[in-house]
Design an enzyme around this catalytic site. Structure first.
Site, PDB file in Angstrom:
ATOM      1  N   LEU A   1       2.390  73.475 -17.059  1.00 23.84           N
ATOM      2  CA  LEU A   1       2.944  74.302 -18.132  1.00 23.84           C
ATOM      3  C   LEU A   1       4.302  73.782 -18.591  1.00 23.84           C
ATOM      4  O   LEU A   1       5.240  74.542 -18.780  1.00 23.84           O
ATOM      5  CB  LEU A   1       3.076  75.768 -17.693  1.00 23.84           C
ATOM      6  CG  LEU A   1       1.762  76.499 -17.427  1.00 23.84           C
ATOM      7  CD1 LEU A   1       2.030  77.907 -16.947  1.00 23.84           C
ATOM      8  CD2 LEU A   1       0.887  76.508 -18.664  1.00 23.84           C
ATOM      9  N   CYS A   2       4.397  72.458 -18.724  1.00 27.86           N
ATOM     10  CA  CYS A   2       5.641  71.912 -19.245  1.00 27.86           C
ATOM     11  C   CYS A   2       5.334  70.756 -20.187  1.00 27.86           C
ATOM     12  O   CYS A   2       5.943  69.701 -20.108  1.00 27.86           O
ATOM     13  CB  CYS A   2       6.573  71.497 -18.113  1.00 27.86           C
ATOM     14  SG  CYS A   2       5.772  70.613 -16.773  1.00 27.86           S
ATOM     15  N   GLY A   3       4.362  70.961 -21.049  1.00 29.45           N
ATOM     16  CA  GLY A   3       4.067  69.975 -22.084  1.00 29.45           C
ATOM     17  C   GLY A   3       3.607  68.663 -21.496  1.00 29.45           C
ATOM     18  O   GLY A   3       2.871  68.626 -20.507  1.00 29.45           O
TER      19      GLY A   3
END
Lengths: 289, 135
Positions: free
Chosen positions: A86-88
């Site tokens: 969940l951090c690109g």
């Protein structure tokens, strides 16, 4: 979609949005702390680099085994990823670069140490041999872990199991921008950072060689610490940006669904009205007849 | 006193002191040394011990473990592995560490690997207690 379906969708997107917004706030707070740690680590690292450059220059490559370049091509790569997603593109960036580096060196000549769950899982899925792994400590990174990891890496290098040690990690450029960079950790490269004052007129206690020998392992620890802090700040920055975008997308979706909902509601009311009017008209006609 | 002396004390994780001071005393590996403004430049490794500095006539104390000091006529830069100001030291924890180390030392032969480590732990804890007692 019925009215109730739409209502349900809206509620679900709203609760997702609450989560993404909370994650964004948490990431922002952690990012601030990570940036603060980078600033705090700078004075030590800067002075250390200056001392190492000065003393290494005097001592030359033969001055210490951690400085000595060896002919062999066996490379150890330390890949630093995040523990969580969940951090690109944060993790995939660094992992892609790692894979490219490993393939270029050839499987036989390269070995791999992974830091962070994402890197471990990535190479495990590809059944790439992993020499050592470190996971689950990034969120509460202390200097003890740094010392342990650095000691392991230096041990492997000094035992001449590998000829070079490289770090590959995401460098923190700005909140929204991280870049995968590779830095050679060992042998220590003491180029650059020429000492500001000539070091020749110092008195050394106990001796330049002894000080250098004590200095170099600390320098390696410092480099490793910096790489991990950069990666950590980058991770939080990337997560903040990703969650910000997710929150915005959720908002747009809620707005679209709300319009759909209103339209559907209006249609239903219109239909009901038509039914009533039609019914009343029919009644009136039959009464008149 | 003529001349100025700038003290900077940093650990890998933070900058602990950055102040104009009158005098610094630090634990060199071969014994404590004092620095006044105008000192001859030298570079030394540090042992475990106390760093004392005087500022506006008041003395301040820190417990440090290992590191380096670069001394020049106008500045002292200390790079310590760890450093705590006397008021930051957790005396309870230091006391427990001291007792634990002493317990280990009592039950061991000198040649065991842990002996060295326990010895170092005892020195560290004793230093921290001593420095904490200065406040």
């Amino acid at each position: 979609m019925t009215l109730r379906d739409i209502r349900r969708r809206i509620r679900s997107v709203q609760s997702t949005q609450k989560i993404t917004r909370a994650m964004k706030l948490v990431a922002a707070a952690k990012l601030r702390r990570a940036q603060e740690r980078i600033l705090q680590a700078r004075p030590y690292a800067a002075k250390m680099a200056e001392l190492v450059a000065g003393l290494a220059l005097r001592a030359g490559e033969e001055g210490h085994p951690l400085l000595a370049r060896r002919a062999g091509g066996r490379r150890l790569l330390v890949v630093i990823s995040a523990d969580k997603g969940l951090c690109g593109a944060f993790n995939s960036n660094v992992l892609r670069a790692a894979l490219a580096f490993l393939r270029e060196g050839g499987e036989a000549e390269s070995s791999l140490v992974v830091v962070g769950r994402k890197a471990r899982d990535f190479f495990r899925r590809r059944s790439w041999p992993i020499r050592a792994q470190r996971v689950g400590f990034l969120d509460r990174l202390g200097f003890e872990e740094i010392r342990e990891i650095a000691a392991e890496l230096m041990g492997v290098y000094l035992a001449e199991e590998v000829d070079e040690v490289h770090l590959l990690y995401n460098e923190f450029r700005s909140v929204a921008v991280q870049r995968a960079v590779r830095r050679q950790l060992l042998p220590i490269q003491s180029e650059g950072a020429a000492p500001e004052a000539p070091t020749a007129d110092y008195l050394y206690e106990p001796s330049p060689g002894a000080i250098l020998a004590a200095l170099l392992p600390r320098h390696v620890e410092g480099q490793l610490y910096r790489a991990l802090l950069e990666s950590l700040a980058g991770e939080y920055g990337a997560r903040m940006t990703a969650m910000e975008a997710a929150t915005k997308n959720a908002q747009e979706m809620i707005e679209r669904l709300t319009i759909d909902y209103n339209k559907a509601r209006q249609e239903r009311i219109t239909k009901e009205l038509l039914d009533i009017v039609g019914g009343a008209e029919a009644l009136r006609k039959s009464a008149a007849a | 006193m003529e001349g100025r002396l700038h003290l900077e004390l940093a650990t890998p994780t933070r900058l602990v002191v950055s102040e104009e001071v009158e005098e610094v005393v630090a634990p060199g590996l071969l014994g404590y040394f004092g620095v006044l403004p105008g000192h001859a430049p030298f570079l030394t490794t540090l042992g475990v011990g106390e760093v004392i500095y005087r500022r506006d006539g008041r003395e301040h104390y820190l417990a440090v473990t290992g590191g380096f000091a670069e001394v020049g006529p106008e500045r002292v830069i200390i790079l310590a592995e760890t450093a705590e100001r006397s008021e930051e030291i957790d005396t309870g924890r230091a006391r427990t560490a001291l007792e634990r180390a002493e317990g280990r030392l009592a039950g061991r032969a000198r040649e065991e690997i842990d002996y060295d480590r326990a010895l170092r732990a005892r020195t560290r804890a004793a230093t921290r207690l001593q420095v904490a007692g200065r406040r």
